[in-house]
Design a protein around this motif. Structure first.
Motif, mmCIF file in Angstrom:
data_model
loop_
_atom_site.group_PDB
_atom_site.id
_atom_site.type_symbol
_atom_site.label_atom_id
_atom_site.label_comp_id
_atom_site.label_asym_id
_atom_site.label_seq_id
_atom_site.Cartn_x
_atom_site.Cartn_y
_atom_site.Cartn_z
ATOM 1 N N ASP A 57 0.859 -1.182 0.000
ATOM 2 C CA ASP A 57 0.000 0.000 0.000
ATOM 3 C C ASP A 57 0.897 1.234 0.000
ATOM 4 N N LEU A 86 -7.284 9.381 -6.881
ATOM 5 C CA LEU A 86 -8.446 8.533 -6.609
ATOM 6 C C LEU A 86 -9.335 9.263 -5.616
ATOM 7 N N THR A 88 -12.553 8.924 -3.356
ATOM 8 C CA THR A 88 -13.314 7.802 -2.810
ATOM 9 C C THR A 88 -13.846 8.140 -1.426
ATOM 10 N N PRO A 92 -8.812 2.669 -0.251
ATOM 11 C CA PRO A 92 -8.639 2.163 -1.619
ATOM 12 C C PRO A 92 -8.632 0.639 -1.678
ATOM 13 N N SER A 93 -9.256 0.090 -2.698
ATOM 14 C CA SER A 93 -9.342 -1.354 -2.876
ATOM 15 C C SER A 93 -7.995 -1.936 -3.281
ATOM 16 N N PHE A 96 -7.001 -1.063 -6.857
ATOM 17 C CA PHE A 96 -6.349 0.211 -7.098
ATOM 18 C C PHE A 96 -4.925 0.217 -6.544
ATOM 19 N N ARG A 97 -4.678 -0.487 -5.451
ATOM 20 C CA ARG A 97 -3.303 -0.581 -4.933
ATOM 21 C C ARG A 97 -2.418 -1.291 -5.951
ATOM 22 N N THR A 100 -1.729 1.063 -8.851
ATOM 23 C CA THR A 100 -0.772 2.091 -8.458
ATOM 24 C C THR A 100 0.659 1.596 -8.600
ATOM 25 N N THR A 111 -4.562 9.871 -3.176
ATOM 26 C CA THR A 111 -5.963 9.658 -2.840
ATOM 27 C C THR A 111 -6.558 10.890 -2.166
ATOM 28 N N PRO A 133 -16.398 5.290 -6.333
ATOM 29 C CA PRO A 133 -15.097 5.938 -6.525
ATOM 30 C C PRO A 133 -14.912 6.387 -7.965
#
Length: 237
Positions: A57, A86, A88, A92-93, A96-97, A100, A111, A133
């Motif tokens: 992350d 992002l 949201t 973050p899900s 998305f990690r 990234t 974010t 999101p």
């Protein structure tokens, strides 16, 4: 996914015993060498949880006060990167990690989680008006005069692009990169076809998905104190 009936040679290479081994094997995020450790699990849910927990992350947040420094930092890298945010209302899900980490060479991600409306003024919308999101890619329109920088915020729009999932996000990022890489200040490498096409990433994604046609993208523009206007942009690769 491996078809255990058709890919027996691969299973032998993996030393995967159909009678003794669990139904799924999870290799954590990162290197893909032959000696990479794994963990056997008994269900798709367990496999997903294990895979997600292994993804680093690296996302940090940004607000209106730090936005200018974030943009300049993105332009100072080689190649120049698109400032990408992002928006949201939750953490973050793992999708998305993962994105990234994979696309960090060309996009600099941050974010905004439950941002106040003052942080969203740059996008011309309030928090209640956003379909979360969503992702905003900031695109420069003034390469030489950074003191009066103008830019466009390309917002992901589910009505135009489809559900907010990995494949549609891939299409969205490839659209932005191909159309606007030449506008980025700094060393944007727009004269390098491999950078414009994100060729290495494209070859990887094409092995897993059919990424052939890009959907329309909603584009909002602001220069100085002008209000945003909205148009629709289409492209394909």
């Amino acid at each position: 996914m491996i078809d255990r009936r058709e890919e027996k040679d691969l299973l032998e290479i993996m030393e995967y015993d159909l009678m003794k081994t669990a139904s799924a094997r999870v290799y954590g995020y990162g290197d893909t060498g032959a000696d990479k450790p794994w963990e056997d699990v008994d269900s798709p849910l367990d496999a997903r949880l294990k895979a997600c927990s292994s993804i680093p992350d690296t996302l940090v947040s940004v607000d209106d006060a730090g936005l200018q420094d974030f943009i300049y930092q993105s332009y100072q890298s080689t190649p120049s990167r698109f400032p990408t945010i992002l928006l949201t209302d939750e953490r973050p899900s793992c999708m998305f990690r993962a994105m990234t980490n994979r696309y960090g060479t060309f996009f600099n991600f941050r974010t905004m989680i439950n941002p106040p409306d003052k942080d969203l003024a740059i996008f011309g919308k309030s928090f209640k008006e956003l379909d979360l999101p969503t992702v905003a890619v900031l695109v420069s329109t003034a390469k030489d005069d950074t003191e009066s920088l103008a830019f466009q915020a390309i917002l992901y729009n589910e009505d135009l692009m489809g559900d907010f999932d990995y494949v549609n996000m891939v299409r969205f990022l490839f659209t932005a990169n191909k159309q606007y890489r030449h506008t980025l200040p700094g060393d944007n490498m727009a004269d390098k076809r491999a950078a414009v096409d994100m060729r290495d990433l494209l070859e990887v994604e094409k092995k897993r998905f059919q990424v052939n046609f890009l959907q329309p993208v909603e584009k909002v523009q602001k220069e100085g104190q002008m209000k945003f206007t909205t148009t629709v942009v289409k492209d394909e690769f």
